[in-house]
Scaffold this active site. Structure first.
Site, mmCIF file in Angstrom:
data_model
loop_
_atom_site.group_PDB
_atom_site.id
_atom_site.type_symbol
_atom_site.label_atom_id
_atom_site.label_comp_id
_atom_site.label_asym_id
_atom_site.label_seq_id
_atom_site.Cartn_x
_atom_site.Cartn_y
_atom_site.Cartn_z
ATOM 1 N N ASP A 160 -9.937 -23.361 -28.830
ATOM 2 C CA ASP A 160 -10.766 -22.164 -29.005
ATOM 3 C C ASP A 160 -11.298 -21.645 -27.661
ATOM 4 O OD1 ASP A 160 -12.073 -20.233 -30.524
ATOM 5 O OD2 ASP A 160 -12.814 -21.681 -31.988
ATOM 6 N N TRP A 194 -8.618 -15.259 -29.663
ATOM 7 C CA TRP A 194 -8.939 -14.087 -30.488
ATOM 8 C C TRP A 194 -8.273 -12.791 -29.992
ATOM 9 C CZ3 TRP A 194 -14.131 -15.706 -28.338
ATOM 10 C CH2 TRP A 194 -14.485 -16.976 -28.798
ATOM 11 N N GLY A 195 -7.272 -12.920 -29.133
ATOM 12 C CA GLY A 195 -6.581 -11.726 -28.638
ATOM 13 C C GLY A 195 -7.330 -10.986 -27.559
ATOM 14 N N ASN A 197 -7.645 -11.455 -24.361
ATOM 15 C CA ASN A 197 -6.967 -11.284 -23.067
ATOM 16 C C ASN A 197 -5.456 -11.125 -23.248
ATOM 17 O OD1 ASN A 197 -9.274 -11.942 -20.998
ATOM 18 N ND2 ASN A 197 -9.429 -13.438 -22.646
ATOM 19 N N ASP A 215 -11.975 -13.679 -36.242
ATOM 20 C CA ASP A 215 -11.741 -14.481 -37.452
ATOM 21 C C ASP A 215 -11.453 -13.638 -38.691
ATOM 22 O OD1 ASP A 215 -12.447 -16.341 -35.633
ATOM 23 O OD2 ASP A 215 -14.064 -17.236 -36.813
HETATM 24 C C1 GLA Z 1 -13.924 -19.705 -33.923
HETATM 25 C C2 GLA Z 1 -12.470 -19.659 -34.367
HETATM 26 C C3 GLA Z 1 -12.380 -20.068 -35.829
HETATM 27 C C4 GLA Z 1 -12.960 -21.460 -36.018
HETATM 28 C C5 GLA Z 1 -14.382 -21.505 -35.494
HETATM 29 C C6 GLA Z 1 -14.931 -22.921 -35.475
HETATM 30 O O1 GLA Z 1 -14.683 -18.746 -34.581
HETATM 31 O O2 GLA Z 1 -11.936 -18.389 -34.191
HETATM 32 O O3 GLA Z 1 -11.042 -20.021 -36.292
HETATM 33 O O4 GLA Z 1 -12.142 -22.381 -35.335
HETATM 34 O O5 GLA Z 1 -14.470 -20.998 -34.172
HETATM 35 O O6 GLA Z 1 -16.194 -22.999 -34.931
#
Ligand code: GLA
Length: 409
Positions: A160, A194-195, A197, A215
């Site tokens: 992450d 999360w895209g 960069n 998410d």
């Molecule tokens: C981020 C990730 C999620 C999950 C949470 C866990 O938000 O994008 O997919 O892994 O952290 O804390």
């Protein structure tokens, strides 16, 4: 004396060269083993969407049992990934510590259990100093953590991007990638930044999949101001990214919400169909111990999964956008093609489709042979005609019609 010094110097140089060659060969082998992983989009289960921080060895074992008992394993699901919150600290030597109350037998024993079922184990960490739930991240401990995962028998790492403290994303993910390549065990690497960069531009060779959005939420279309996204929002983001996907490197459309209760049956069918059209990883995110027949039927639809797992590894393309009505196409191996009619509207779509529109495919990277195809409905599991005649159907609101075209023999 001079002669002795010269001989020693030559020996030292030769040893260094040998070492370099040896290390070079080993590195090449490790790199190529890594690159051979995830030749089709990874399939499995992840704890986060349904259980959040409530993870334990009991939960993971029960999911492993359920994955076998429900036919999920037989349908291709393989990885059981423990997301955030399994880790509580580091010891004096920096080794990551597992929550001993929730995982009393330790990770190695859990990996052994999962492997005994013919499945694989995944864990989660973070490129930052802390995970998104404030647990210890891997920053500064990448190589040590990778070796620990390998010693436990871990097969998959989701990594992450919280508390990243302004690091360069590509460099941060490359460090962990190097650590995994050298840890002595093949470990699939899931990039989760999360895209932010544009990981699709640099992720190939560093990881096997990369998230492209914040998410997912358990909803069909919904944008949250803090970043949560629904199914259609993700589909729209995926649409332009098809050139970046292929065997060993996938755009990750996020974990599945099928079976979690927030969408209608037709919406879940759409969610699953589109993930398969998009060659997206299929990580179920529901309670596998407690699934309705409808949920099992969606998650284990082998004909739809075959589109996702097709060895050509092409991501589907939105080649016709008529507002609320869209047509997606995914080229498959051996000249077959999957087509998905997506009805985004709140009312049914009375489809009367003339296959002569096929010629358009030429414009969008899809070579469509100029002959007749058999048309098979992948949700009804039956052939519904050929491309010689119009395809007529009523597609429910927020639903799909997903078919496979095979050259007529
Ligand atoms: C981020 C990730 C999620 C999950 C949470 C866990 O938000 O994008 O997919 O892994 O952290 O804390």
């Amino acid at each position: 004396m001079k002669k002795l010094i010269l001989t020693l110097a030559l020996c030292a140089a030769a040893t260094a060269a040998d070492a370099q060659m040896y290390f070079g060969d080993q590195k090449e082998a490790a790199d190529s083993a890594f690159l051979m992983l995830a030749q089709t989009p990874p399939m499995g289960w992840n704890s986060w969407n349904k259980f959040g921080c409530d993870v334990s060895e009991k939960l993971v074992k029960e999911m492993a049992d359920a994955m076998v008992a429900t036919g999920m394993k037989d349908a291709g699901y393989e990885y059981l990934v423990i997301d955030d919150c399994w880790q509580v600290g580091r010891d004096a030597e920096g080794y990551i510590q597992v929550d001993a109350e929730r995982f009393p037998s330790g990770m190695k024993a859990l990996a052994d259990y999962v492997h005994s079922k013919g499945l694989k184990l995944g864990v989660y960490s973070c490129a930052g100093s802390e995970t998104c739930q404030g647990r210890p991240g891997s920053r500064g401990y990448q190589f040590q953590d990778a070796r620990t995962y390998a010693n436990w028998g871990v097969d998959y790492l989701k990594y992450d991007w919280c508390s990243n403290e302004g690091q360069n994303a590509e460099a941060a993910y490359k460090t962990m990638s190097d650590a995994l390549k050298q840890c002595g065990r093949p470990i699939v690497f899931s990039i989760c930044e999360w895209g932010e960069n544009e990981p699709w531009k640099w992720g190939k060779g560093i990881g096997h999949l990369w998230r492209i959005t914040p998410d997912i939420r358990d909803c069909y279309q919904c944008l949250f101001d803090w970043g949560g996204v629904g199914v259609l929002d993700i589909v729209d983001k995926m649409a332009d990214l098809y050139p970046y996907a292929g065997p060993g490197h996938w755009n990750d459309a996020e974990m599945l919400e099928v079976g979690n209760g927030g969408m209608t049956h037709d919406e879940y069918v759409t969610h699953f169909s589109m993930w398969c059209m998009l060659a997206a990883p299929l990580m179920s995110g529901n309670d596998l111990r407690n699934m309705s027949k409808e949920t099992i039927d969606i998650l284990t639809n082998k004909e739809v999964i075959a589109v996702n797992q097709d060895k050509l590894g092409k991501q589907g393309i939105r080649f016709m956008d008529m507002g609320d009505h869209e047509i997606w196409a995914k080229p498959l191996a051996d000249g077959e093609i999957a087509i998905c009619f997506l009805n985004r509207a709140d009312t049914p779509w009375k489809l009367d489709y003339d296959w002569k529109h096929q010629t358009m495919y030429f414009a969008r990277d899809i070579s469509f042979r100029k002959h007749v195809y058999d048309v098979r409905d992948l949700w009804q599991h039956k052939n519904i005609g050929t491309t010689d005649s119009n395809l007529k159907a009523e597609i429910p609101a927020h639903g799909v019609l997903m078919v496979r075209l095979s050259p007529k023999k």
